[in-house]
Scaffold this motif. Structure first.
Motif, mmCIF file in Angstrom:
data_model
loop_
_atom_site.group_PDB
_atom_site.id
_atom_site.type_symbol
_atom_site.label_atom_id
_atom_site.label_comp_id
_atom_site.label_asym_id
_atom_site.label_seq_id
_atom_site.Cartn_x
_atom_site.Cartn_y
_atom_site.Cartn_z
ATOM 1 N N LEU A 1 -50.812 111.030 -2.987
ATOM 2 C CA LEU A 1 -50.659 112.080 -2.311
ATOM 3 C C LEU A 1 -50.349 111.783 -0.829
ATOM 4 O O LEU A 1 -49.538 112.190 -0.027
ATOM 5 N N ILE A 2 -51.537 111.025 -0.507
ATOM 6 C CA ILE A 2 -51.565 110.586 1.030
ATOM 7 C C ILE A 2 -50.471 109.752 1.494
ATOM 8 O O ILE A 2 -49.755 109.854 2.310
ATOM 9 N N HIS A 3 -50.107 108.802 0.379
ATOM 10 C CA HIS A 3 -48.821 107.830 0.670
ATOM 11 C C HIS A 3 -47.707 108.548 0.617
ATOM 12 O O HIS A 3 -46.686 108.443 1.523
ATOM 13 N N GLN A 4 -47.464 109.931 0.033
ATOM 14 C CA GLN A 4 -46.171 110.586 0.057
ATOM 15 C C GLN A 4 -45.809 111.065 1.338
ATOM 16 O O GLN A 4 -45.216 111.184 2.016
ATOM 17 N N ILE A 5 -47.307 111.778 2.058
ATOM 18 C CA ILE A 5 -46.999 112.312 3.450
ATOM 19 C C ILE A 5 -46.948 111.229 4.439
ATOM 20 O O ILE A 5 -45.882 111.405 5.207
ATOM 21 N N VAL A 6 -47.273 110.164 4.397
ATOM 22 C CA VAL A 6 -47.348 108.930 5.199
ATOM 23 C C VAL A 6 -45.666 108.565 5.072
ATOM 24 O O VAL A 6 -45.127 108.104 6.114
ATOM 25 N N TRP A 7 -45.374 108.455 3.913
ATOM 26 C CA TRP A 7 -43.813 107.940 3.703
ATOM 27 C C TRP A 7 -42.888 109.141 4.325
ATOM 28 O O TRP A 7 -42.064 108.524 4.962
ATOM 29 N N ALA A 8 -43.176 110.300 4.325
ATOM 30 C CA ALA A 8 -42.283 111.105 4.857
ATOM 31 C C ALA A 8 -42.323 111.067 6.511
ATOM 32 O O ALA A 8 -41.318 111.290 7.123
ATOM 33 N N ASN A 9 -43.422 110.737 7.028
ATOM 34 C CA ASN A 9 -43.761 110.666 8.516
ATOM 35 C C ASN A 9 -42.928 109.218 8.901
ATOM 36 O O ASN A 9 -42.346 109.396 9.817
ATOM 37 N N GLN A 10 -42.764 108.315 7.814
ATOM 38 C CA GLN A 10 -42.172 107.200 8.251
ATOM 39 C C GLN A 10 -40.809 107.395 8.410
ATOM 40 O O GLN A 10 -39.966 106.937 9.370
ATOM 41 N N GLU A 11 -39.958 108.081 7.358
ATOM 42 C CA GLU A 11 -38.826 108.349 7.323
ATOM 43 C C GLU A 11 -38.385 109.352 8.663
ATOM 44 O O GLU A 11 -37.347 108.998 9.140
ATOM 45 N N THR B 1 -51.044 106.376 14.848
ATOM 46 C CA THR B 1 -49.938 105.958 13.855
ATOM 47 C C THR B 1 -50.271 105.053 12.815
ATOM 48 O O THR B 1 -49.834 105.153 11.754
ATOM 49 N N SER B 2 -51.431 104.382 13.002
ATOM 50 C CA SER B 2 -52.158 103.605 11.882
ATOM 51 C C SER B 2 -53.427 103.604 11.847
ATOM 52 O O SER B 2 -54.116 103.357 12.797
ATOM 53 N N ILE B 3 -53.984 103.834 10.765
ATOM 54 C CA ILE B 3 -55.374 103.813 10.369
ATOM 55 C C ILE B 3 -55.611 102.759 9.026
ATOM 56 O O ILE B 3 -54.699 102.963 8.141
ATOM 57 N N ASN B 4 -56.926 102.079 9.173
ATOM 58 C CA ASN B 4 -56.927 101.230 8.070
ATOM 59 C C ASN B 4 -58.403 101.325 7.685
ATOM 60 O O ASN B 4 -59.403 101.017 8.292
ATOM 61 N N PHE B 5 -58.725 102.092 6.336
ATOM 62 C CA PHE B 5 -60.055 102.366 5.794
ATOM 63 C C PHE B 5 -60.127 101.429 4.748
ATOM 64 O O PHE B 5 -61.213 101.744 3.991
ATOM 65 N N SER B 6 -59.606 100.384 4.496
ATOM 66 C CA SER B 6 -59.584 99.425 3.239
ATOM 67 C C SER B 6 -60.989 98.840 3.239
ATOM 68 O O SER B 6 -61.865 98.741 4.062
ATOM 69 N N CYS B 7 -61.577 98.826 1.888
ATOM 70 C CA CYS B 7 -62.637 98.067 1.435
ATOM 71 C C CYS B 7 -63.919 98.876 2.208
ATOM 72 O O CYS B 7 -64.832 98.277 2.346
ATOM 73 N N ASN B 8 -63.768 100.466 2.011
ATOM 74 C CA ASN B 8 -64.832 101.186 2.434
ATOM 75 C C ASN B 8 -65.264 102.238 1.230
ATOM 76 O O ASN B 8 -64.101 102.572 0.765
ATOM 77 N N ALA B 9 -66.226 102.181 0.834
ATOM 78 C CA ALA B 9 -66.494 103.490 -0.198
ATOM 79 C C ALA B 9 -66.331 104.863 0.058
ATOM 80 O O ALA B 9 -67.506 105.505 0.287
ATOM 81 N N LEU C 1 -48.796 109.959 11.899
ATOM 82 C CA LEU C 1 -49.484 108.644 11.034
ATOM 83 C C LEU C 1 -48.380 108.208 10.165
ATOM 84 O O LEU C 1 -47.641 108.795 9.150
ATOM 85 N N THR C 2 -48.035 106.798 10.275
ATOM 86 C CA THR C 2 -47.100 106.327 9.621
ATOM 87 C C THR C 2 -47.634 104.998 8.763
ATOM 88 O O THR C 2 -46.833 104.515 7.781
#
Length: 432
Positions: free
Chosen positions: A407-417, A363-371, A390-391
């Protein structure tokens, strides 16, 4: 006549109401002599209340610990001593807060070979029924002789073979094995606010310290959470700890973040994953490279208990990231993974696009600060297209491009809702 005169002399301010009642006098006597003669249980409830409201918070714990259970009294003890008082962190119990924080303060100020050990030993029978969590963010080393004195004696010490003063810290073994309800242990072996007295050995978690701690936690059978952070824990110490934690009956959370763990230490933790009941593992900010990540991945592929894994700020690179991804193609338990700041790039993103397409548990993945790059972002977007689980998906500073990230944020937001609506329609059962 002088001798026959009748005179009445009165105090105009005197009143019968100013004379204390015998009950009040008795209660005041009980309050003033409570330390020598504690009387409470035999009093009427309203009299108990008056005594408790007037008792000094400085009474010896040997008197109050077992006799007084009144939360208002222990609230006064806490509020007079500490400014920060969040009772929710202590099971909503003021008495528990007092004993945990009082014991923590003693441990933080304990100086081996200087402080009387009885300060701790005598407190154990008084606090053992109330202490469930200990957070000790400082351990003081033994006091060394003055620097000038050390310089003057340097030749003499070498002539006679004198060794340096031992820098081992307080041994927690006797204490934590004597606390039957201890469930959480948060430790940091360093010195706070050392100022101009800074020396590297003030921050040394020695091999002997590790041996003592490992033996203690092995015997602490009710321990659920162990956090040993910012303590220079290296591979050897990690392996020693793991050896004593294998098959631990209750441990569900292990936090070894901000240490010096490399691949060998990660391999040991990988062994622990499948020989324990761990649900949460935090190895953030260590020095784990691809070999250590691959060892963790092998354990993760077979594991059925771990729910959260934090590997942020390590050195896994794509060999490690891809190994973790392949493990998640078969793992059906993990819900949250943090891989931020690990020098990951497009190959890892490509592998995780398959994970997103197949894994229904994360439900949660963090890839921040990776190229991850533009193409890596497109791969993740494609894998996420049909993902409904994934939320949370953190791609800050991952260089995937603004459009892809949107676009990824939109999908994740829909999953959250969808998850929110699902929880409203099917609320979790009431534990009671």
């Amino acid at each position: 006549d002088f001798y026959g005169a009748h005179r009445v002399i009165e105090d105009p301010e005197w009143s019968l109401a100013t004379v204390p009642r015998l009950t009040e006098l008795c209660l005041q006597h009980i309050i003033h002599n409570f330390e020598k003669n504690p009387i409470l249980d035999r009093l009427l409830p309203e009299h108990q209340r008056k005594v408790l409201d007037s008792l000094s918070t400085g009474l010896p714990l040997a008197v109050t610990a077992h006799l007084i259970s009144d939360e208002d009294y222990w609230k006064r003890c806490c509020t007079e001593r500490w400014q920060v008082r969040d009772i929710s962190n202590y099971g909503d119990s003021w008495k528990r807060m007092f004993f945990e924080r009082h014991l923590e303060n003693i441990l933080k100020c304990f100086i081996p070979n200087t402080t009387d050990p009885n300060q701790v030993l005598e407190l154990i029978p008084l606090c053992k029924h109330y202490v469930r969590k200990l957070e000790v963010d400082q351990f003081l080393p033994p006091v060394q002789e003055d620097q000038k004195e050390r310089d003057d004696l340097s030749d003499t010490r070498s002539d006679f073979g004198f060794s340096k003063v031992s820098m081992h810290h307080y041994d927690l073994g006797v204490l934590i094995t004597a606390l039957p309800h201890l469930e959480e242990l948060h430790l940091t072996y360093n010195v706070k606010d050392c100022g101009m007295n800074f020396e590297w050995n003030l921050f040394n978690f020695t091999h002997q310290d590790c041996c003592n701690l490992a033996a203690a936690v092995k015997m602490c059978h009710n321990l659920k959470v162990l956090k040993l952070t910012r303590s220079q824990v290296d591979d050897d110490k990690t392996r020693l700890l793991v050896h004593n934690l294998l098959d631990h009956p209750c441990l569900v959370e292990l936090n070894l973040s901000h240490n010096l763990i490399r691949d060998k230490g990660a391999e040991a933790v990988g062994t622990l994953i499948n020989h324990s009941r761990l649900e949460t593992l935090d190895l953030c900010n260590n020095q784990i490279c691809h070999l250590g990540a691959q060892a963790l991945a092998r354990a993760l592929a077979e594991n059925s208990t771990l729910i959260s894994l934090n590997l942020r700020l390590n050195c896994m690179e794509d060999k490690g990231g891809e190994a973790i991804g392949r493990a998640l193609l078969t793992n059906t338990t993990l819900k949250s993974i943090h891989l931020g700041s690990n020098n990951l790039s497009e190959p890892t993103a490509v592998l995780f696009s398959q994970v997103l397409a197949q894994n229904t548990t994360l439900t949660s993945i963090n890839f921040s600060c990776n190229a991850l790059g533009l193409d890596g972002g497109k791969q993740l977007l494609e894998g996420l297209t049909h993902n409904k689980a994934l939320t949370e998906f953190d791609l800050r500073l991952a260089e995937v491009g603004e459009e892809t990230e949107y676009l990824i944020h939109q999908i994740v937001w829909a999953n959250q809702e969808a998850a929110r609506l699902g929880s409203l329609q099917h609320p979790p059962p009431n534990p009671s």
